[in-house]
Design a protein around this motif. Structure first.
Motif, PDB file in Angstrom:
ATOM      1  N   PRO A 136       0.830  -1.212   0.000  1.00  0.00           N
ATOM      2  CA  PRO A 136       0.000   0.000   0.000  1.00  0.00           C
ATOM      3  C   PRO A 136       0.865   1.263   0.000  1.00  0.00           C
ATOM      4  CG  PRO A 136      -0.805  -1.569   1.616  1.00  0.00           C
ATOM      5  CD  PRO A 136       0.471  -2.145   1.082  1.00  0.00           C
ATOM      6  N   GLY A 137       0.571   2.164  -0.939  1.00  0.00           N
ATOM      7  CA  GLY A 137       1.259   3.455  -0.978  1.00  0.00           C
ATOM      8  C   GLY A 137       2.682   3.412  -1.505  1.00  0.00           C
ATOM      9  N   GLU A 138       3.171   2.258  -1.941  1.00  0.00           N
ATOM     10  CA  GLU A 138       4.578   2.129  -2.357  1.00  0.00           C
ATOM     11  C   GLU A 138       4.880   2.983  -3.595  1.00  0.00           C
ATOM     12  OE1 GLU A 138       5.816  -1.955  -2.857  1.00  0.00           O
ATOM     13  OE2 GLU A 138       7.950  -1.374  -2.781  1.00  0.00           O
ATOM     14  N   ALA A 139       6.142   3.454  -3.699  1.00  0.00           N
ATOM     15  CA  ALA A 139       6.567   4.198  -4.893  1.00  0.00           C
ATOM     16  C   ALA A 139       6.855   3.200  -6.021  1.00  0.00           C
ATOM     17  CB  ALA A 139       7.816   5.007  -4.593  1.00  0.00           C
ATOM     18  N   VAL A 140       6.351   3.498  -7.226  1.00  0.00           N
ATOM     19  CA  VAL A 140       6.575   2.646  -8.399  1.00  0.00           C
ATOM     20  C   VAL A 140       7.018   3.545  -9.548  1.00  0.00           C
ATOM     21  CG1 VAL A 140       5.479   1.116 -10.097  1.00  0.00           C
ATOM     22  CG2 VAL A 140       4.793   0.991  -7.697  1.00  0.00           C
ATOM     23  N   VAL A 141       8.211   3.278 -10.117  1.00  0.00           N
ATOM     24  CA  VAL A 141       8.675   4.089 -11.248  1.00  0.00           C
ATOM     25  C   VAL A 141       8.731   3.199 -12.492  1.00  0.00           C
ATOM     26  CG1 VAL A 141      10.445   5.642 -12.127  1.00  0.00           C
ATOM     27  CG2 VAL A 141      10.083   5.465  -9.668  1.00  0.00           C
ATOM     28  N   VAL A 142       7.934   3.550 -13.498  1.00  0.00           N
ATOM     29  CA  VAL A 142       7.860   2.762 -14.738  1.00  0.00           C
ATOM     30  C   VAL A 142       8.796   3.422 -15.759  1.00  0.00           C
ATOM     31  CG1 VAL A 142       6.326   1.970 -16.578  1.00  0.00           C
ATOM     32  CG2 VAL A 142       5.445   2.248 -14.252  1.00  0.00           C
ATOM     33  N   HIS A 143       9.610   2.586 -16.452  1.00  0.00           N
ATOM     34  CA  HIS A 143      10.604   3.144 -17.355  1.00  0.00           C
ATOM     35  C   HIS A 143      10.358   2.841 -18.832  1.00  0.00           C
ATOM     36  CE1 HIS A 143      13.431   4.626 -14.324  1.00  0.00           C
ATOM     37  NE2 HIS A 143      12.918   3.655 -13.580  1.00  0.00           N
ATOM     38  N   ASP A 144      10.353   3.858 -19.599  1.00  0.00           N
ATOM     39  CA  ASP A 144      10.568   3.878 -21.040  1.00  0.00           C
ATOM     40  C   ASP A 144       9.404   3.427 -21.935  1.00  0.00           C
ATOM     41  OD1 ASP A 144      12.300   5.065 -22.688  1.00  0.00           O
ATOM     42  OD2 ASP A 144      13.796   3.486 -22.743  1.00  0.00           O
ATOM     43  N   TYR A 145       9.646   3.689 -23.242  1.00  0.00           N
ATOM     44  CA  TYR A 145       8.588   3.666 -24.253  1.00  0.00           C
ATOM     45  C   TYR A 145       7.963   2.282 -24.476  1.00  0.00           C
ATOM     46  CZ  TYR A 145      12.143   1.611 -27.230  1.00  0.00           C
ATOM     47  OH  TYR A 145      13.091   0.775 -27.734  1.00  0.00           O
ATOM     48  N   GLN A 146       8.628   1.222 -24.007  1.00  0.00           N
ATOM     49  CA  GLN A 146       8.030  -0.112 -24.183  1.00  0.00           C
ATOM     50  C   GLN A 146       6.816  -0.294 -23.273  1.00  0.00           C
ATOM     51  OE1 GLN A 146      11.206   0.365 -23.114  1.00  0.00           O
ATOM     52  NE2 GLN A 146      12.689  -0.664 -24.438  1.00  0.00           N
ATOM     53  N   LEU A 147       6.716   0.530 -22.216  1.00  0.00           N
ATOM     54  CA  LEU A 147       5.673   0.324 -21.191  1.00  0.00           C
ATOM     55  C   LEU A 147       4.859   1.592 -20.931  1.00  0.00           C
ATOM     56  CD1 LEU A 147       7.774  -1.801 -18.631  1.00  0.00           C
ATOM     57  CD2 LEU A 147       6.178  -2.640 -20.357  1.00  0.00           C
ATOM     58  N   MET A 148       4.561   2.347 -21.982  1.00  0.00           N
ATOM     59  CA  MET A 148       3.917   3.651 -21.769  1.00  0.00           C
ATOM     60  C   MET A 148       2.471   3.567 -21.283  1.00  0.00           C
ATOM     61  SD  MET A 148       5.401   6.230 -24.648  1.00  0.00           S
ATOM     62  CE  MET A 148       4.929   5.263 -26.061  1.00  0.00           C
ATOM     63  N   LEU A 149       1.823   2.403 -21.434  1.00  0.00           N
ATOM     64  CA  LEU A 149       0.434   2.320 -20.978  1.00  0.00           C
ATOM     65  C   LEU A 149       0.322   1.898 -19.510  1.00  0.00           C
ATOM     66  CD1 LEU A 149      -1.136   0.559 -24.103  1.00  0.00           C
ATOM     67  CD2 LEU A 149      -0.988   3.015 -23.617  1.00  0.00           C
ATOM     68  N   VAL A 150       1.451   1.410 -18.951  1.00  0.00           N
ATOM     69  CA  VAL A 150       1.412   0.892 -17.576  1.00  0.00           C
ATOM     70  C   VAL A 150       1.019   1.970 -16.552  1.00  0.00           C
ATOM     71  CG1 VAL A 150       2.828  -0.160 -15.745  1.00  0.00           C
ATOM     72  CG2 VAL A 150       2.993  -1.004 -18.094  1.00  0.00           C
ATOM     73  N   PRO A 151       1.565   3.206 -16.628  1.00  0.00           N
ATOM     74  CA  PRO A 151       1.198   4.195 -15.605  1.00  0.00           C
ATOM     75  C   PRO A 151      -0.314   4.403 -15.509  1.00  0.00           C
ATOM     76  CG  PRO A 151       3.034   5.002 -16.907  1.00  0.00           C
ATOM     77  CD  PRO A 151       2.567   3.743 -17.563  1.00  0.00           C
ATOM     78  N   SER A 191      -2.141   8.129 -20.507  1.00  0.00           N
ATOM     79  CA  SER A 191      -1.485   7.284 -19.519  1.00  0.00           C
ATOM     80  C   SER A 191      -0.289   8.011 -18.900  1.00  0.00           C
ATOM     81  CB  SER A 191      -1.026   5.982 -20.183  1.00  0.00           C
ATOM     82  OG  SER A 191      -0.170   5.276 -19.322  1.00  0.00           O
ATOM     83  N   LEU A 192       0.550   8.618 -19.764  1.00  0.00           N
ATOM     84  CA  LEU A 192       1.750   9.291 -19.232  1.00  0.00           C
ATOM     85  C   LEU A 192       1.361  10.491 -18.386  1.00  0.00           C
ATOM     86  CD1 LEU A 192       4.229   9.219 -22.265  1.00  0.00           C
ATOM     87  CD2 LEU A 192       3.797   7.495 -20.509  1.00  0.00           C
ATOM     88  N   ASN A 193       0.290  11.148 -18.781  1.00  0.00           N
ATOM     89  CA  ASN A 193      -0.106  12.367 -18.091  1.00  0.00           C
ATOM     90  C   ASN A 193      -0.874  12.091 -16.796  1.00  0.00           C
ATOM     91  OD1 ASN A 193       0.079  15.206 -18.217  1.00  0.00           O
ATOM     92  ND2 ASN A 193      -2.121  15.295 -18.583  1.00  0.00           N
ATOM     93  N   ALA A 194      -1.124  10.791 -16.541  1.00  0.00           N
ATOM     94  CA  ALA A 194      -1.841  10.455 -15.304  1.00  0.00           C
ATOM     95  C   ALA A 194      -0.911  10.484 -14.094  1.00  0.00           C
ATOM     96  CB  ALA A 194      -2.459   9.064 -15.440  1.00  0.00           C
ATOM     97  N   VAL A 195       0.409  10.524 -14.347  1.00  0.00           N
ATOM     98  CA  VAL A 195       1.392  10.450 -13.249  1.00  0.00           C
ATOM     99  C   VAL A 195       2.497  11.470 -13.536  1.00  0.00           C
ATOM    100  CG1 VAL A 195       0.948   7.960 -13.013  1.00  0.00           C
ATOM    101  CG2 VAL A 195       2.872   8.720 -14.407  1.00  0.00           C
ATOM    102  N   PRO A 196       3.367  11.803 -12.571  1.00  0.00           N
ATOM    103  CA  PRO A 196       4.503  12.651 -12.914  1.00  0.00           C
ATOM    104  C   PRO A 196       5.377  11.936 -13.957  1.00  0.00           C
ATOM    105  CG  PRO A 196       4.224  12.548 -10.541  1.00  0.00           C
ATOM    106  CD  PRO A 196       3.300  11.506 -11.137  1.00  0.00           C
ATOM    107  N   ALA A 197       5.655  12.615 -15.081  1.00  0.00           N
ATOM    108  CA  ALA A 197       6.428  11.987 -16.164  1.00  0.00           C
ATOM    109  C   ALA A 197       7.762  12.712 -16.319  1.00  0.00           C
ATOM    110  CB  ALA A 197       5.633  12.052 -17.468  1.00  0.00           C
ATOM    111  N   GLY A 198       8.858  11.944 -16.302  1.00  0.00           N
ATOM    112  CA  GLY A 198      10.195  12.541 -16.340  1.00  0.00           C
ATOM    113  C   GLY A 198      10.855  12.408 -17.698  1.00  0.00           C
ATOM    114  N   PHE A 199      11.743  13.372 -18.002  1.00  0.00           N
ATOM    115  CA  PHE A 199      12.457  13.406 -19.291  1.00  0.00           C
ATOM    116  C   PHE A 199      13.925  13.722 -19.055  1.00  0.00           C
ATOM    117  CE2 PHE A 199       8.055  14.071 -19.972  1.00  0.00           C
ATOM    118  CZ  PHE A 199       7.788  13.269 -21.065  1.00  0.00           C
ATOM    119  N   GLN A 200      14.747  13.409 -20.074  1.00  0.00           N
ATOM    120  CA  GLN A 200      16.197  13.620 -19.960  1.00  0.00           C
ATOM    121  C   GLN A 200      16.587  15.079 -20.157  1.00  0.00           C
ATOM    122  OE1 GLN A 200      18.212  11.260 -19.171  1.00  0.00           O
ATOM    123  NE2 GLN A 200      17.687   9.318 -20.141  1.00  0.00           N
ATOM    124  N   SER A 201      15.774  15.848 -20.877  1.00  0.00           N
ATOM    125  CA  SER A 201      16.150  17.247 -21.069  1.00  0.00           C
ATOM    126  C   SER A 201      14.893  18.091 -21.264  1.00  0.00           C
ATOM    127  CB  SER A 201      17.103  17.403 -22.269  1.00  0.00           C
ATOM    128  OG  SER A 201      16.379  17.648 -23.435  1.00  0.00           O
TER     129      SER A 201
END
Ligand code: F6P
Length: 460
Positions: A136-151, A191-201
């Motif tokens: 419950p409440g755990e932090a989950v960070v999903v990485h990269d374009y192969q999994l963009m629908l997961v968030p 999907s990406l906009n449902a969570v904080p989304a990070g970028f390299q630049s």
């Protein structure tokens, strides 16, 4: 915390308990592996079918300090092909790198529609496993374009989780995103906009925000920038091994006192090796001195060989290298050398030994080689870097910037770098290393988690 990615930290070959496992190589894996230093972090990733046996899982886990923190999710070969070879790497990858000539590609036939379903299916499988695993409440960070629908899927299934997504490759502006059918683009963006989304630049972040405004008609996107850096401790440890020393001596023998121009890349068309070779060809054609005094050493890691076009691309590079050597070999010493294998120690040795490093991707989220080079190099090596990759912002004018499509400009930059005097080399080398060390001062994964938390609590 749970780290979620398509590739895991370990690759496996063979069946059953005789499966051979080894630490995976590659930018994303090296970037995420330090997160496992915290005993509280688990890593969930996909593997081939039927998945790892308990024994293989135990051995893999041991490589990362034990306690059952690796969670492989098995995907059947047909679905994996549709997801990885077709949707992720024949469509999304070139799309995000602006690599399509839309007059003939892509073309959405029946197979493509199956590929989209395969992509959704793998994302669903991964989201379902995370939903079961996460506390419950755990932090989950999903990485990269192969999994963009997961968030988005997780946000619906487990609204209690502290979710974030990180995009490791470039993002595109709405015009280019329009290569995707509107419902597909909409689904990805929501999907990406449902969570904080990070970028390299900031460049890729701005493109994402523009897409959200145009497609979702929202100004509320929770995006952040966290430029990734190399794992300095891992590099230092590896650089000091006997295997790397052996490769370094071999490289010195091969170069035989010539100036060494090196490159280390996956053999991916977006890495732009072909234009790099054409620039070398131009230099060698224009100067017989350079042909005598320079060697171009390519460390090209075989990659995505099941994805249409990749094997052919690697063969084209081999042919081009042979053609250049046929025309420019002096005193029996070919000016172009191509190593086509995944030998991490040789890559490290080459980064220690180059006089000039060429990093000229067509477009790239960050590019870690451009940062690893200045950390490992012992010869005041000069870096020639594409203005279209995230690392060029960081290295700024300590490196020589080039437009990746400009073969003539790349040739000129290489010539300047090869002929550069010792004082300028040393001064640039110091600035390059300082820029990278400064940038790596905070562990990257911590910044991602902190920035995402700030965005969620509205403090950023
Ligand atoms: O950075 C993009 C990326 O796909 C990563 O996700 C991955 O680690 C790397 O390139 C190598 O690609 P692949 O996993 O397809 O071999």
């Amino acid at each position: 915390m749970i780290v979620v990615s398509y590739r895991g930290p370990v690759t496996s070959a063979g069946d059953g308990d005789t499966t051979v496992i080894r630490r995976a190589t590659g930018g994303l894996v090296n970037t995420l592996a330090p997160a496992l230093a915290s005993r509280d972090t688990s890593w969930l990733f996909t593997t081939g079918h039927p998945g790892w046996s308990a024994e293989v899982r135990r051995r893999a886990d041991e490589m990362f300090g034990g306690s059952g923190r690796l969670h492989p999710v098995a995907v059947d070969p047909e679905t994996a092909h549709l997801h990885y070879d077709l949707f992720a790497n024949s469509l999304l990858w070139p799309l995000f790198h602006n690599g399509f000539d839309r007059s003939h590609a892509p073309s959405y036939d029946r197979l493509f529609h199956r590929a989209w379903r395969g992509y959704q299916e793998v994302n669903r499988l991964v989201a379902a496993e995370v939903a079961v695993l996460a506390r419950p409440g755990e932090a989950v960070v999903v990485h990269d374009y192969q999994l963009m629908l997961v968030p988005g899927m997780l946000k619906r299934q487990r609204p209690d989780l502290a979710l974030a997504y990180f995009h490791h490759i470039p993002f595109v502006y709405p015009d280019s995103l329009g290569t995707l059918a509107r419902p597909v683009a909409g689904q990805v963006l929501s999907s990406l906009n449902a969570v904080p989304a990070g970028f390299q630049s900031t460049r890729w972040q701005r493109a994402f925000e523009q897409c959200c405004r145009d497609y979702l008609e929202t100004r509320d996107s929770f995006s952040f920038v966290a430029p990734v850096g190399p794992d300095i401790h891992h590099l230092d440890t590896r650089a000091g091994t006997a295997d790397v020393a052996r490769h370094r001596s071999a490289l010195r023998r091969v170069s035989g006192g010539r100036r060494l121009v090196g490159r280390v890349d996956r053999a991916d068309p977006m890495k732009n090796v072909e234009r790099g070779l054409r620039a070398a060809d131009l230099l060698l054609t224009e100067s017989s001195d350079l042909a005598r005094n320079t060697v171009f050493v390519h460390h090209l890691v075989p990659t995505r060989e099941s994805v249409p076009g990749y094997r052919e691309h690697a063969d084209t590079l081999d042919r081009l290298a042979r053609d250049i050597n046929a025309r420019h070999t002096v005193d029996g010493r070919p000016p172009v050398i191509v190593y086509r294998e995944d030998d991490y120690d040789r890559a490290i040795a080459l980064l220690a030994e180059y006089d000039v490093l060429l990093v000229n991707p067509v477009r790239e989220g960050m590019n870690l080689v451009a940062q690893e080079g200045p950390l490992l190099n012992t010869r005041s090596g000069v870096v020639v870097v594409s203005e279209e990759c995230g690392s060029s912002e960081l290295l700024a004018d300590a490196a020589l910037g080039v437009h990746p499509l400009d073969v003539a400009q790349t040739a000129e930059a290489l010539r300047y770098a090869i002929e550069m005097g010792p004082d300028e080399r040393a001064e640039r080398g110091r600035r390059l290393e300082a820029a990278v060390r400064h940038h790596c001062a905070t562990p990257w994964h911590d910044s991602v988690v902190d920035l995402a938390r700030l965005l969620r609590t509205g403090a950023a």
